[in-house]
Write a protein that holds these residues in place. Structure first.
Motif, mmCIF file in Angstrom:
data_model
loop_
_atom_site.group_PDB
_atom_site.id
_atom_site.type_symbol
_atom_site.label_atom_id
_atom_site.label_comp_id
_atom_site.label_asym_id
_atom_site.label_seq_id
_atom_site.Cartn_x
_atom_site.Cartn_y
_atom_site.Cartn_z
ATOM 1 N N TRP A 1 0.825 -1.207 0.000
ATOM 2 C CA TRP A 1 0.000 0.000 0.000
ATOM 3 C C TRP A 1 0.861 1.259 0.000
ATOM 4 C CZ3 TRP A 1 -3.138 -2.062 4.777
ATOM 5 C CH2 TRP A 1 -3.843 -3.203 4.383
ATOM 6 N N MET A 2 1.973 1.212 0.752
ATOM 7 C CA MET A 2 2.868 2.369 0.785
ATOM 8 C C MET A 2 3.538 2.567 -0.566
ATOM 9 S SD MET A 2 3.815 4.845 2.675
ATOM 10 C CE MET A 2 5.031 6.166 2.480
ATOM 11 N N ASN A 3 3.868 1.482 -1.254
ATOM 12 C CA ASN A 3 4.417 1.596 -2.607
ATOM 13 C C ASN A 3 3.437 2.294 -3.538
ATOM 14 O OD1 ASN A 3 5.982 -1.726 -2.595
ATOM 15 N ND2 ASN A 3 6.714 0.201 -1.751
ATOM 16 N N VAL A 4 2.177 1.881 -3.472
ATOM 17 C CA VAL A 4 1.142 2.470 -4.329
ATOM 18 C C VAL A 4 0.954 3.949 -3.983
ATOM 19 C CG1 VAL A 4 -1.298 2.409 -4.969
ATOM 20 C CG2 VAL A 4 -0.037 0.265 -4.648
ATOM 21 N N LEU A 5 0.858 4.245 -2.700
ATOM 22 C CA LEU A 5 0.703 5.632 -2.258
ATOM 23 C C LEU A 5 1.883 6.479 -2.712
ATOM 24 C CD1 LEU A 5 -0.719 7.828 -0.569
ATOM 25 C CD2 LEU A 5 0.538 6.966 1.429
ATOM 26 N N LEU B 1 -6.635 5.240 -5.684
ATOM 27 C CA LEU B 1 -5.733 4.714 -4.660
ATOM 28 C C LEU B 1 -6.220 3.375 -4.098
ATOM 29 C CD1 LEU B 1 -3.293 4.898 -2.800
ATOM 30 C CD2 LEU B 1 -4.631 6.380 -1.285
ATOM 31 N N PRO B 2 -7.463 3.275 -3.609
ATOM 32 C CA PRO B 2 -7.900 1.965 -3.089
ATOM 33 C C PRO B 2 -7.999 0.897 -4.166
ATOM 34 C CG PRO B 2 -9.737 3.532 -3.115
ATOM 35 C CD PRO B 2 -8.491 4.317 -3.408
ATOM 36 N N VAL B 3 -8.329 1.310 -5.397
ATOM 37 C CA VAL B 3 -8.437 0.338 -6.488
ATOM 38 C C VAL B 3 -7.080 -0.286 -6.792
ATOM 39 C CG1 VAL B 3 -9.014 0.020 -8.930
ATOM 40 C CG2 VAL B 3 -10.418 1.515 -7.498
ATOM 41 N N LEU B 4 -6.068 0.573 -6.919
ATOM 42 C CA LEU B 4 -4.740 0.057 -7.236
ATOM 43 C C LEU B 4 -4.092 -0.627 -6.036
ATOM 44 C CD1 LEU B 4 -3.508 2.945 -9.539
ATOM 45 C CD2 LEU B 4 -3.782 0.540 -10.177
ATOM 46 N N ALA B 5 -4.385 -0.141 -4.844
ATOM 47 C CA ALA B 5 -3.869 -0.819 -3.644
ATOM 48 C C ALA B 5 -4.423 -2.231 -3.575
ATOM 49 C CB ALA B 5 -4.238 -0.030 -2.397
ATOM 50 N N LEU B 6 -5.711 -2.390 -3.885
ATOM 51 C CA LEU B 6 -6.320 -3.722 -3.882
ATOM 52 C C LEU B 6 -5.758 -4.580 -5.012
ATOM 53 C CD1 LEU B 6 -8.358 -5.645 -2.646
ATOM 54 C CD2 LEU B 6 -10.135 -4.617 -4.076
ATOM 55 N N ALA B 7 -5.567 -3.984 -6.189
ATOM 56 C CA ALA B 7 -5.035 -4.734 -7.331
ATOM 57 C C ALA B 7 -3.641 -5.256 -7.045
ATOM 58 C CB ALA B 7 -5.009 -3.840 -8.573
ATOM 59 N N LEU B 8 -2.764 -4.387 -6.537
ATOM 60 C CA LEU B 8 -1.390 -4.816 -6.263
ATOM 61 C C LEU B 8 -1.325 -5.751 -5.061
ATOM 62 C CD1 LEU B 8 0.889 -3.985 -8.126
ATOM 63 C CD2 LEU B 8 -0.926 -2.286 -8.185
ATOM 64 N N PHE C 1 5.464 -0.063 -8.712
ATOM 65 C CA PHE C 1 5.451 1.364 -9.043
ATOM 66 C C PHE C 1 5.134 1.577 -10.519
ATOM 67 C CE2 PHE C 1 8.069 0.870 -5.330
ATOM 68 C CZ PHE C 1 7.807 1.977 -4.551
ATOM 69 N N VAL C 2 5.676 0.714 -11.358
ATOM 70 C CA VAL C 2 5.457 0.845 -12.802
ATOM 71 C C VAL C 2 3.997 0.593 -13.157
ATOM 72 C CG1 VAL C 2 6.097 -0.045 -15.074
ATOM 73 C CG2 VAL C 2 7.852 0.233 -13.306
ATOM 74 N N VAL C 3 3.375 -0.386 -12.512
ATOM 75 C CA VAL C 3 1.957 -0.651 -12.771
ATOM 76 C C VAL C 3 1.120 0.584 -12.443
ATOM 77 C CG1 VAL C 3 -0.067 -1.991 -12.062
ATOM 78 C CG2 VAL C 3 2.114 -3.149 -12.459
ATOM 79 N N VAL C 4 1.368 1.191 -11.277
ATOM 80 C CA VAL C 4 0.619 2.389 -10.889
ATOM 81 C C VAL C 4 0.867 3.515 -11.894
ATOM 82 C CG1 VAL C 4 0.318 4.155 -9.112
ATOM 83 C CG2 VAL C 4 0.683 1.764 -8.455
ATOM 84 N N LEU C 5 2.124 3.710 -12.246
ATOM 85 C CA LEU C 5 2.488 4.776 -13.180
ATOM 86 C C LEU C 5 1.816 4.588 -14.532
ATOM 87 C CD1 LEU C 5 4.260 7.257 -13.784
ATOM 88 C CD2 LEU C 5 6.124 5.682 -14.355
#
Length: 239
Positions: A19-23, A42-49, A147-151
């Protein structure tokens, strides 16, 4: 079936570091290109990762089943508290959930390409990590790809600070994996929970970067999620 073995199978106590990585990635995107981040993701990608992370942990135990019988008999699959069939279903479900959630993001195509790379990296590591020491590079790459997925899911572009954060976690994960492997090589555990503490430290690494680049207050977020990780590890093993 009891819930705790399932949580242990997924190493759920380590999720605050993800979660900290995504944030961190989202804060750095917002820093680089102000007012572009929609925080609803944020919650969508936190859940995905989180799904990719947990799926990777389940796949890891499936691949290590025979090795764990001799060296880590407390694992849920070895004790029989979770069946192999159930673990396969859980892994497939988690990976599919991760892909579906990434597909909902603004830049779904580039996000999914990054997610495929993440999945491939996880699978390669899980299958080959006991066969070659070079696999520590793959483990580091898997964490960097968070990080790349979020980006890619939110911008479809390469942004310098997010990539720097990815490289820092890549290097930190290399050191963590090396320390963990050395523990197995020496034949006896370290004095104290060295590996769990280092895992929790991932969140602090992100917090330090955000404190230096964006604002000092972000260090508190890193520390808080590290503490949450350590708290969770007291009830569910994270190593």
């Amino acid at each position: 079936m009891k819930i705790k073995p399932l949580l242990a199978l997924c190493r759920i106590s380590n999720l605050p570091t993800v979660w900290m990585n995504v944030l961190t990635a989202m804060v750095l995107i917002d820093y680089a290109v102000p007012a572009t981040v929609q925080w609803v993701w944020l919650p969508v990608l936190a859940l995905a990762l989180s799904a990719f992370y947990c799926g990777g942990m389940v796949l890891n135990d499936l691949c290590d089943y025979q090795w764990d019988k001799q060296h880590q008999p407390y694992r849920p699959l070895v004790t029989g508290s979770v069946s192999v069939k159930t673990a396969v279903i859980i892994a497939i479900t988690l990976f599919l959930t991760g892909f579906i959630l990434v597909a909902l993001t603004p830049f779904a195509l580039t996000g999914l390409c990054a997610a495929v790379a993440l999945f491939a990296t996880i699978a390669i590591y899980d299958v080959f990590h006991k066969k070659t020491t070079a696999s520590i590079l793959v483990m580091g790459l898997a964490r960097a790809l968070v990080f790349v997925v979020v980006l890619m899911a939110l911008t479809g572009e390469w942004l310098q600070w997010v990539l720097i954060a990815a490289v820092l976690q890549f290097l930190y994960t290399l050191s963590l994996t090396f320390v963990a492997r050395y523990e197995h090589m020496r034949g006896k555990p370290y004095t104290g929970p060295v590996i769990p503490r280092m895992i929790a430290g991932m969140a602090v690494v992100d917090g330090i970067l955000l404190a230096l680049v964006v604002a000092p207050v972000w260090l508190l977020a890193g520390i808080a999620l590290a503490v949450l990780t350590r708290f969770g590890q007291r009830y569910v093993r994270g190593d």
